[in-house]
Motif scaffolding. Structure first.
Motif, short mmCIF file in Angstrom:
data_model
loop_
_atom_site.label_atom_id
_atom_site.label_comp_id
_atom_site.label_asym_id
_atom_site.label_seq_id
_atom_site.Cartn_x
_atom_site.Cartn_y
_atom_site.Cartn_z
N HIS A 132 0.80 -0.96 -0.03
CA HIS A 132 0.33 0.04 -0.20
C HIS A 132 0.79 1.58 0.32
O HIS A 132 0.17 2.45 0.14
N LEU A 133 2.23 0.76 -0.32
CA LEU A 133 2.92 2.21 -0.81
C LEU A 133 3.32 2.86 -2.02
O LEU A 133 3.09 2.09 -2.65
N ALA A 134 3.61 4.05 -1.51
CA ALA A 134 3.52 4.34 -3.38
C ALA A 134 4.20 4.02 -4.01
O ALA A 134 5.63 4.28 -2.84
N PRO A 135 5.22 4.33 -5.21
CA PRO A 135 6.68 3.71 -5.45
C PRO A 135 8.18 5.01 -4.88
O PRO A 135 8.50 4.70 -4.27
N ASP A 136 7.26 5.90 -4.76
CA ASP A 136 8.58 7.28 -4.35
C ASP A 136 7.81 7.51 -2.45
O ASP A 136 8.53 8.32 -1.95
N GLY A 137 6.91 6.61 -1.88
CA GLY A 137 6.66 6.36 -0.53
C GLY A 137 7.48 6.62 0.56
O GLY A 137 8.25 5.53 0.19
N VAL A 138 7.17 6.33 1.50
CA VAL A 138 7.60 6.65 2.56
C VAL A 138 7.21 5.09 3.83
O VAL A 138 5.91 5.68 4.03
N LEU A 139 7.23 3.93 4.11
CA LEU A 139 7.20 3.61 5.67
C LEU A 139 8.20 3.96 6.54
O LEU A 139 9.00 3.95 6.86
N VAL A 140 6.66 4.31 7.47
CA VAL A 140 7.25 4.75 8.95
C VAL A 140 6.29 3.52 9.94
O VAL A 140 6.02 3.62 9.94
N LEU A 141 7.65 3.11 10.63
CA LEU A 141 7.57 1.65 11.99
C LEU A 141 8.22 2.17 12.98
O LEU A 141 9.14 2.02 12.79
N THR A 142 6.93 1.67 13.99
CA THR A 142 7.93 1.63 15.02
C THR A 142 7.69 0.79 15.84
O THR A 142 6.29 -0.20 15.81
N THR A 143 8.52 -0.07 17.17
CA THR A 143 7.57 -1.44 17.80
C THR A 143 9.09 -1.53 18.50
O THR A 143 10.32 -1.16 18.41
N PRO A 144 9.21 -2.30 19.57
CA PRO A 144 9.67 -3.13 20.68
C PRO A 144 10.98 -3.27 20.12
O PRO A 144 11.48 -4.27 18.98
N ASN A 145 12.19 -3.09 21.02
CA ASN A 145 13.62 -3.33 21.09
C ASN A 145 14.15 -4.48 21.36
O ASN A 145 13.96 -4.77 22.64
N ALA A 146 14.06 -5.76 20.56
CA ALA A 146 14.48 -7.34 20.88
C ALA A 146 15.62 -6.82 21.94
O ALA A 146 15.65 -7.64 22.38
N ASP A 147 16.30 -6.52 21.97
CA ASP A 147 18.00 -6.48 22.04
C ASP A 147 17.69 -5.70 22.96
O ASP A 147 18.61 -5.80 24.11
N PHE A 148 17.00 -4.69 24.13
CA PHE A 148 16.55 -4.16 25.36
C PHE A 148 16.33 -5.26 26.05
O PHE A 148 16.67 -5.45 27.55
N VAL A 149 15.81 -6.65 26.08
CA VAL A 149 14.99 -7.42 26.80
C VAL A 149 16.34 -8.16 26.81
O VAL A 149 16.92 -9.29 26.52
N SER A 150 16.65 -8.08 28.55
CA SER A 150 17.68 -9.19 29.31
C SER A 150 17.59 -9.22 30.62
O SER A 150 16.94 -8.37 30.94
N PRO A 151 18.37 -9.79 30.83
CA PRO A 151 18.35 -9.91 32.87
C PRO A 151 19.09 -8.87 34.19
O PRO A 151 18.43 -8.52 34.36
N GLU A 152 19.52 -7.84 32.78
CA GLU A 152 20.33 -6.55 33.52
C GLU A 152 19.38 -5.69 32.95
O GLU A 152 19.26 -4.31 33.29
N THR A 153 18.21 -5.60 32.19
CA THR A 153 17.32 -4.96 32.55
C THR A 153 16.58 -4.85 33.34
O THR A 153 16.00 -6.09 33.49
N ALA A 154 15.62 -3.28 34.07
CA ALA A 154 14.50 -3.62 34.81
C ALA A 154 13.61 -4.70 35.09
O ALA A 154 13.43 -4.30 33.62
N ALA A 155 12.83 -5.21 35.53
CA ALA A 155 12.10 -5.95 35.62
C ALA A 155 10.76 -5.47 34.59
O ALA A 155 10.27 -6.38 34.23
N LEU A 156 10.05 -4.37 35.65
CA LEU A 156 9.38 -3.61 34.39
C LEU A 156 9.01 -3.38 33.06
O LEU A 156 8.74 -3.48 32.19
N ASP A 157 10.45 -2.66 33.03
CA ASP A 157 10.47 -2.77 31.20
C ASP A 157 10.95 -4.10 30.55
O ASP A 157 10.43 -4.00 29.63
N ASN A 158 11.39 -4.81 31.58
CA ASN A 158 11.40 -6.17 30.41
C ASN A 158 9.93 -6.76 30.07
O ASN A 158 9.40 -7.38 28.57
N LEU A 159 9.44 -6.65 31.50
CA LEU A 159 8.07 -6.60 31.48
C LEU A 159 7.04 -5.96 30.46
O LEU A 159 6.09 -6.29 29.56
N GLY A 160 6.98 -4.97 30.49
CA GLY A 160 6.67 -4.12 29.21
C GLY A 160 6.77 -3.96 27.90
O GLY A 160 5.67 -4.53 26.36
#
Length: 447
Positions: A132-160
């Motif tokens: 559904h993107l025009a030939p010269d169009g731009v897709l803009v997408l945001t999503t959580p960062n899987a790399d941020f999920v780790s034992p070092e990350t605060a529990a509530l951040d991991n949960l979110g």
């Protein structure tokens, strides 16, 4: 990363949160982070946009008013449709590619914020967006960062980030880039913003506008004068207040706080600057009962009010300490409900304790300052409270240990100060050494 097995929730029922629209309008929607990527992708020759999985259609409203785009929205949820009625932006309760009125059309911007992690077939969803993107169009997408999920990350951040039962798939930056390329877009840029990924993609090379051009702030300013429903109006005023504090713009913060107080008074609500009253209410009530009277952003405002009182432009150390003490009390006493909805409040416990100690130290009340810094460093938050779920930033803990040493010096407890400062010097990186060494020199100088 995929959740498996996964039982699909009914996204049309607002996650089972009966008051989700008010929560989202007052506090839940991160408007600057939502709208800034759209402003960055915009080019003057663009004419059309679609927001897929829009939620309350803040992005389309911004696109229509500030960017002058013909913007349409698709989202299956109840709160999205009702929020669209509040904003005057129609939201079609449908799925793109599943019989919506936009099927088969193309758009200069295809925008989808925090959606790909929810769908059953992420690769197929990216293909639908690309189709559904025009030939010269731009897709803009945001999503959580899987790399941020780790034992070092605060529990509530991991949960979110993982959000059990709600998020089906999370991408790393490299994985998201590869998935978008497989969908047929050869020019892809993925920006890592801590726990979030922001992707821009096109069939051709493209440029981005700089971040923070002021368009978003101008839009929010204009919208606060539009006679919107109370929850939306108050939420916009709050965001202007929070953003001004974050940017160190004292005059703008005072103006926004004045607007917010007027908006609440007109609606028969409480005075948001009475942090001690708010703390008492939080102590007496559970989260659900508390928010029957106080807006969802209310438990965030004592910290902001304290920061304003601590700033050079309107410094009042007594008032600052009172606001920060109220924020600590709210974090420790507000109970009930899912902590995910109140993660931002939970994360304020440590910085509010630190700032309370700093205000007391600046006011030459060394003993009160010592108490705050020691409590922060001990992590002694009440079990089950929001404070117990909150983040403990390592650099903040280093700063707290340095300020504890300074407070002990002010209290003429030099041997204790020296022990604290020597220990923190061994743990801190070189950027802190000059300050620590100066304090250590004072410890070793005869009074």
């Amino acid at each position: 990363m995929f959740a498996h097995p996964f039982e699909w929730p009914d996204y049309g029922e607002d996650y089972g949160f009966p008051d989700y629209l008010r929560y989202y309008a007052e506090a839940g929607a991160g408007l600057v982070s939502m709208l800034d990527p759209l402003a960055r992708a915009f080019r003057k020759e663009m004419r059309t946009m679609i927001d897929v999985g829009s939620g309350v259609p803040f992005a389309a409203d911004f696109a229509r008013r500030q960017l002058k785009l013909d913007a349409v929205c698709i989202d299956p949820s109840r709160y999205a449709r009702q929020g669209g009625e509040w904003l005057g932006v129609p939201v079609e309760n449908a799925l793109l590619g599943g019989g919506s009125s936009a099927d088969g059309q193309s758009f200069d911007i295809v925008y989808s914020s925090e959606v790909v992690e929810h769908v059953s077939d992420p690769a197929g969803f990216l293909q639908v967006l690309t189709d559904h993107l025009a030939p010269d169009g731009v897709l803009v997408l945001t999503t959580p960062n899987a790399d941020f999920v780790s034992p070092e990350t605060a529990a509530l951040d991991n949960l979110g980030l993982v959000w059990p039962g709600i998020h089906h798939a999370l991408y790393t930056a490299e994985g998201l880039k590869a998935a978008i390329e497989r969908a047929g877009l050869c020019a892809v840029e993925v920006i890592v913003e801590r726990e979030r990924l922001v992707a821009f993609a096109s069939r051709k090379a493209f440029g981005l506008n700089p971040s923070g051009t002021g368009l978003v702030e101008a839009h929010l300013e204009a919208r606060t004068d539009d006679g919107l429903p109370d929850a939306l109006h108050q939420g916009l005023c709050f965001r202007l207040f929070r953003d001004a504090i974050g940017r160190g713009r004292t005059d703008a913060a005072l103006e926004a706080l004045g607007r917010l107080r007027v908006a609440l008074t007109r609606a028969g609500g409480p005075d948001i600057t009475h942090s001690s009253d708010m703390a008492e209410a939080a102590e007496a009530l559970g989260a659900e009962a508390f928010h029957e009277t106080w807006p969802y952003f209310a438990p965030l405002t004592p910290y902001l009010s304290g920061s304003l009182a601590l700033s050079e432009g309107c410094r009042d150390l007594t008032a600052a300490a009172e606001h920060f003490a109220a924020q600590v009390k709210i974090c420790e006493r507000l109970h009930g409900g899912d902590p995910l909805w109140r993660a931002e409040i939970a994360h304020l416990w440590a910085p509010a304790l630190f700032s309370h100690g700093l205000a007391r130290l600046m006011a030459r009340d060394a003993n009160s300052a010592i108490g705050s810094f020691e409590k922060l460093l001990s992590g002694d938050a009440p079990r089950g409270s929001l404070a117990a779920h909150g983040r403990r930033d390592p650099d903040l803990l280093i700063q707290a240990r340095i300020q504890l040493g300074s407070a002990l010096l002010q209290a003429r407890r030099k041997p204790e100060a020296e022990r604290v400062l020597a220990a923190v010097r061994a743990a801190a990186d070189g950027s802190h050494h000059a300050v620590i060494d100066a304090l250590l020199a004072r410890c070793r100088t005869p009074t």
